[in-house]
Write a protein that holds these residues in place. Structure first.
Motif, PDB file in Angstrom:
ATOM      1  N   SER A 246      -7.719   3.609  -3.108  1.00 22.57           N
ATOM      2  CA  SER A 246      -8.532   4.297  -3.755  1.00 22.57           C
ATOM      3  C   SER A 246      -8.722   5.889  -3.564  1.00 22.57           C
ATOM      4  CB  SER A 246     -10.213   3.863  -3.282  1.00 22.57           C
ATOM      5  OG  SER A 246     -10.347   4.173  -2.147  1.00 22.57           O
ATOM      6  N   PRO A 247      -9.065   6.733  -4.323  1.00 27.39           N
ATOM      7  CA  PRO A 247      -9.010   8.078  -4.168  1.00 27.39           C
ATOM      8  C   PRO A 247      -9.778   8.681  -2.837  1.00 27.39           C
ATOM      9  CG  PRO A 247      -9.593   7.700  -6.432  1.00 27.39           C
ATOM     10  CD  PRO A 247      -9.695   6.471  -5.629  1.00 27.39           C
ATOM     11  N   GLY A 248     -10.870   7.999  -2.548  1.00 27.30           N
ATOM     12  CA  GLY A 248     -12.030   8.516  -1.581  1.00 27.30           C
ATOM     13  C   GLY A 248     -11.467   7.999  -0.250  1.00 27.30           C
ATOM     14  N   ALA A 249     -10.323   7.052  -0.201  1.00 28.11           N
ATOM     15  CA  ALA A 249      -9.750   6.689   1.091  1.00 28.11           C
ATOM     16  C   ALA A 249      -8.597   7.614   1.606  1.00 28.11           C
ATOM     17  CB  ALA A 249      -9.374   5.343   1.176  1.00 28.11           C
ATOM     18  N   GLY A 250      -8.126   8.253   0.623  1.00 30.22           N
ATOM     19  CA  GLY A 250      -6.766   9.213   1.096  1.00 30.22           C
ATOM     20  C   GLY A 250      -7.161  10.475   1.456  1.00 30.22           C
ATOM     21  N   ALA A 251      -6.058  11.076   1.966  1.00 22.19           N
ATOM     22  CA  ALA A 251      -6.277  12.586   2.340  1.00 22.19           C
ATOM     23  C   ALA A 251      -6.376  13.570   1.400  1.00 22.19           C
ATOM     24  CB  ALA A 251      -5.190  12.725   3.244  1.00 22.19           C
ATOM     25  N   SER A 252      -5.965  13.068   0.099  1.00 19.28           N
ATOM     26  CA  SER A 252      -5.751  14.126  -0.985  1.00 19.28           C
ATOM     27  C   SER A 252      -6.727  13.961  -2.067  1.00 19.28           C
ATOM     28  CB  SER A 252      -4.377  13.693  -1.677  1.00 19.28           C
ATOM     29  OG  SER A 252      -4.567  12.635  -2.304  1.00 19.28           O
ATOM     30  N   GLY A 253      -7.638  12.916  -1.902  1.00 12.82           N
ATOM     31  CA  GLY A 253      -8.591  12.494  -3.051  1.00 12.82           C
ATOM     32  C   GLY A 253      -8.185  11.940  -4.205  1.00 12.82           C
ATOM     33  N   GLN A 254      -6.918  11.573  -4.111  1.00 10.36           N
ATOM     34  CA  GLN A 254      -6.186  11.173  -5.230  1.00 10.36           C
ATOM     35  C   GLN A 254      -6.035   9.702  -5.090  1.00 10.36           C
ATOM     36  OE1 GLN A 254      -5.537  13.023  -8.291  1.00 10.36           O
ATOM     37  NE2 GLN A 254      -6.775  14.503  -7.059  1.00 10.36           N
TER      38      GLN A 254
ATOM     39  N   ALA B  82       0.753  -1.381   0.005  1.00  7.77           N
ATOM     40  CA  ALA B  82       0.022   0.125   0.131  1.00  7.77           C
ATOM     41  C   ALA B  82       0.970   1.216  -0.056  1.00  7.77           C
ATOM     42  CB  ALA B  82      -0.723   0.103   1.194  1.00  7.77           C
ATOM     43  N   VAL B  83       0.096   2.451  -0.014  1.00  4.37           N
ATOM     44  CA  VAL B  83       1.024   3.795  -0.051  1.00  4.37           C
ATOM     45  C   VAL B  83       0.430   4.564   1.044  1.00  4.37           C
ATOM     46  CG1 VAL B  83       1.555   5.838  -1.241  1.00  4.37           C
ATOM     47  CG2 VAL B  83       1.294   3.777  -2.593  1.00  4.37           C
ATOM     48  N   VAL B  84       1.412   5.083   2.048  1.00  4.16           N
ATOM     49  CA  VAL B  84       1.104   5.681   2.980  1.00  4.16           C
ATOM     50  C   VAL B  84       2.014   7.083   3.054  1.00  4.16           C
ATOM     51  CG1 VAL B  84       0.905   5.840   5.670  1.00  4.16           C
ATOM     52  CG2 VAL B  84       0.681   3.810   4.432  1.00  4.16           C
TER      53      VAL B  84
ATOM     54  N   TYR C 196      -3.853   6.504  -4.236  1.00  7.95           N
ATOM     55  CA  TYR C 196      -2.607   6.389  -3.515  1.00  7.95           C
ATOM     56  C   TYR C 196      -2.218   7.563  -2.493  1.00  7.95           C
ATOM     57  CZ  TYR C 196      -2.352   2.989  -7.068  1.00  7.95           C
ATOM     58  OH  TYR C 196      -2.663   1.960  -8.086  1.00  7.95           O
ATOM     59  N   GLY C 197      -3.256   8.142  -2.062  1.00  5.14           N
ATOM     60  CA  GLY C 197      -3.314   9.439  -1.479  1.00  5.14           C
ATOM     61  C   GLY C 197      -3.557   9.244   0.378  1.00  5.14           C
ATOM     62  N   PHE C 198      -3.428   7.819   0.632  1.00  4.67           N
ATOM     63  CA  PHE C 198      -3.662   7.527   1.923  1.00  4.67           C
ATOM     64  C   PHE C 198      -2.906   8.220   3.103  1.00  4.67           C
ATOM     65  CE2 PHE C 198      -3.446   4.929   5.754  1.00  4.67           C
ATOM     66  CZ  PHE C 198      -4.749   4.681   6.333  1.00  4.67           C
ATOM     67  N   SER C 199      -3.319   8.429   4.403  1.00  5.07           N
ATOM     68  CA  SER C 199      -2.536   8.975   5.153  1.00  5.07           C
ATOM     69  C   SER C 199      -2.972   8.369   6.660  1.00  5.07           C
ATOM     70  CB  SER C 199      -2.304  10.556   5.427  1.00  5.07           C
ATOM     71  OG  SER C 199      -1.742  11.127   6.420  1.00  5.07           O
ATOM     72  N   PHE C 200      -2.013   7.935   7.646  1.00  5.32           N
ATOM     73  CA  PHE C 200      -2.398   7.709   8.959  1.00  5.32           C
ATOM     74  C   PHE C 200      -2.947   9.078   9.832  1.00  5.32           C
ATOM     75  CE2 PHE C 200       0.481   4.020   8.750  1.00  5.32           C
ATOM     76  CZ  PHE C 200      -0.513   3.293   8.660  1.00  5.32           C
TER      77      PHE C 200
END
Length: 152
Positions: free
Chosen positions: A82-90, A54-56, A92-96
């Motif tokens: 997925s875009p909706g899960a990430g902080a950026s809306g893009q 994954a990408v964090v 691979y934009g996931f963040s803890f």
């Protein structure tokens, strides 16, 4: 106008989750660079062989240890790219530490500290890239920081 579908319905957002100051995105090494990982390579490791990358915060991690122990279950883990899960809306934009699926601050602190140690490390053997680095999350497993997602 069509409304976006929330890929994580029921997600809880509260004041005790997340802290932008803990975000590891944008952290860099002063010497050796992280190994660049392409989206294609990342996807190759998310198949039926039991591995999960994954990408964090822009860092590619091997999260295989979490497949059976993550409190949110496999569905949550698989949605991280997925875009909706990430902080950026893009993608691979996931963040803890920021966005809709931010975790408790200790999780963000633990990951950021792991990234700091990873970036302060040395090259891996004959490679010119930083060596992978384990970040332990007691009770749940570990993430192995492998490199940075290559810009597309």
């Amino acid at each position: 106008m069509a409304q976006a579908v929330d890929p994580n319905p029921g997600s809880v957002i509260s004041d005790d989750h997340g802290d932008e100051s803990l975000c590891a995105d944008g952290m860099t090494s002063s010497s050796t660079e992280p190994r660049p990982v392409s989206v294609e390579e990342l996807q190759e490791h998310n198949n039926s062989d039991g591995s999960f990358w994954a990408v964090v915060d822009g860092f590619v991690v091997d999260a295989t240890d979490f497949l059976e122990s993550h409190p949110g279950g496999l569905k949550k883990l698989l949605s991280t790219d997925s875009p909706g899960a990430g902080a950026s809306g893009q993608p691979y934009g996931f963040s803890f530490s920021r966005g809709r699926n931010a975790h408790f601050p200790d999780t963000g602190k633990r990951f950021r500290k792991g990234v700091e140690r990873y970036l302060g490390g040395a090259a891996s053997g004959s490679d010119s890239w930083l060596a992978p680095f384990d970040v332990a999350f007691p009770r749940y497993g570990r993430l192995v920081i492998l490199g940075k997602l290559k810009a597309t």
